[in-house]
Design a protein around this motif. Structure first.
Motif, short mmCIF file in Angstrom:
data_model
loop_
_atom_site.label_atom_id
_atom_site.label_comp_id
_atom_site.label_asym_id
_atom_site.label_seq_id
_atom_site.Cartn_x
_atom_site.Cartn_y
_atom_site.Cartn_z
N ILE A 68 108.94 75.39 37.88
CA ILE A 68 107.95 74.58 37.17
C ILE A 68 108.49 74.17 35.80
CG2 ILE A 68 105.69 74.64 36.02
CD1 ILE A 68 104.74 76.42 38.37
N PHE A 92 105.08 84.98 45.28
CA PHE A 92 104.46 83.67 45.51
C PHE A 92 105.00 83.04 46.79
CE2 PHE A 92 104.60 79.05 45.15
CZ PHE A 92 103.28 78.75 44.89
N PHE A 93 106.32 83.01 46.92
CA PHE A 93 106.92 82.37 48.10
C PHE A 93 106.73 83.21 49.35
CE2 PHE A 93 109.24 80.29 44.64
CZ PHE A 93 109.06 78.96 45.00
N GLU A 109 109.04 80.70 40.98
CA GLU A 109 108.18 79.51 40.95
C GLU A 109 107.98 79.00 39.53
OE1 GLU A 109 105.38 83.12 41.23
OE2 GLU A 109 107.39 82.51 41.90
N TYR A 110 107.97 79.91 38.56
CA TYR A 110 107.74 79.49 37.18
C TYR A 110 109.01 78.92 36.54
CZ TYR A 110 103.44 81.99 37.94
OH TYR A 110 102.23 82.40 38.47
N TYR A 160 112.36 83.44 35.49
CA TYR A 160 112.65 84.00 36.82
C TYR A 160 112.54 85.52 36.80
CZ TYR A 160 115.51 85.35 40.87
OH TYR A 160 115.98 85.93 42.02
N LEU A 215 99.13 80.82 41.64
CA LEU A 215 99.85 80.75 40.38
C LEU A 215 99.00 81.33 39.27
CD1 LEU A 215 101.33 77.14 40.61
CD2 LEU A 215 102.62 79.27 40.80
N ILE A 235 114.28 72.18 41.80
CA ILE A 235 114.32 73.02 43.01
C ILE A 235 115.74 73.47 43.34
CG2 ILE A 235 113.69 73.20 45.44
CD1 ILE A 235 111.30 72.88 43.61
N LEU A 283 112.39 75.96 50.99
CA LEU A 283 113.06 75.43 49.80
C LEU A 283 114.12 74.40 50.17
CD1 LEU A 283 113.44 78.74 47.75
CD2 LEU A 283 111.82 76.87 47.33
#
Length: 268
Positions: free
Chosen positions: A250, A88-89, A246-247, A240, A101, A156, A14
């Motif tokens: 996005i 995901f991460f 990740e969402y 979150y 995803l 980010i 990140l």
């Protein structure tokens, strides 16, 4: 893989993306001075720089990298303790695992991102411009640097700071105060408290810039600051909590993309 290894790999990944944010945010901020204060003030700022502009951008980017690395690593531990999911991460940085995803979650994130862009640009255009004379002096325009700064810095870096770190920290503090053991399911109100407080902290952080831009803080400017910066934070915090970091990223990215490519051209 050990938790410390996962945390470091995720935060390093990140932070590397956040490094790019630094290369866009300084030029965007400087251009914003020209937009809101005029060419004369812009030239004064450029003349007052104590170092070459490219060096300033490089140092800012390195600073952003270090800060995001520290906050990301700390935030990972807090998030895991507070019950947030970072699957995901974790899969993304683990060899042999796939980071996938969920299509429905992506659609939800996109919808909330577009709604955020609509609320921010629409409220300025159709409400605040009528009540804040300074907003009538200039209109926002599509800006490639602004778009990239929004995607990388907003999407980010701000999510690492405000969701992964601040929101996780707030939930963790409440959890410790109430003496919930790590891994224990927390009441819904604990997460909503973290969501709202983190959004409020983010909005309050914009008050100095608001005062600098408008020369004062009035009740309507205060309302504007918390509405425009807070309501999107609530959307991102919900994502979150319920879907994953990740969402929220996005959704945050799409809020800037929709603002630049859709709502600014449509409303102005």
């Amino acid at each position: 893989m050990k938790t410390s290894q996962l945390g470091f790999r995720i935060s390093l990944f990140l932070a590397t993306i956040c490094l790019l944010a630094g290369f866009f945010v300084v030029p965007y901020q400087i251009e914003s001075i020209k937009t809101f204060f005029g060419v004369e003030e812009y030239e004064k700022v450029m003349d007052s720089l104590q170092m070459p502009f490219p060096l300033l951008i490089l140092l800012t980017s390195l600073q952003v990298f270090v800060v995001s690395l520290i906050l990301g690593f700390t935030g990972y531990y807090l998030a895991k303790s507070a019950g947030f999911r970072l699957v995901f991460f974790e899969n993304l940085v683990t060899r042999g695992k796939k980071a996938v995803l969920n299509a429905n979650s992506v659609l939800l994130a996109a919808g909330l991102g577009i709604l955020s862009g609509l609320i921010i640009q629409g409220s300025d255009r159709f409400f605040f411009m009528k009540h804040i004379p300074k907003l009538q002096e200039s209109s926002p325009e599509f800006d490639v640097i602004g778009l990239l700064a929004g995607i990388f810095y907003g999407g980010i870096l701000e999510e690492v700071m405000m969701r992964l770190f601040v929101m996780s920290l707030l939930v963790w503090v409440i959890m410790k105060v109430l003496r919930y053991p790590n891994g224990t399911p927390l009441p819904t109100w604990v997460y909503w408290s973290g969501i709202i407080l983190a959004a409020g902290v983010f909005a309050a952080g914009h008050l100095p810039a608001t005062e600098q831009l408008f020369g004062e803080i009035t009740s309507i400017l205060l309302f504007r600051c918390f509405l425009l910066n807070g309501i999107a934070g609530i959307f991102f915090g919900y994502l979150y909590w319920k879907k994953g970091l990740e969402y929220s990223m996005i959704s945050h990215m799409i809020s800037h993309i929709s603002a630049q490519l859709l709502f600014i051209p449509l409303f102005y």
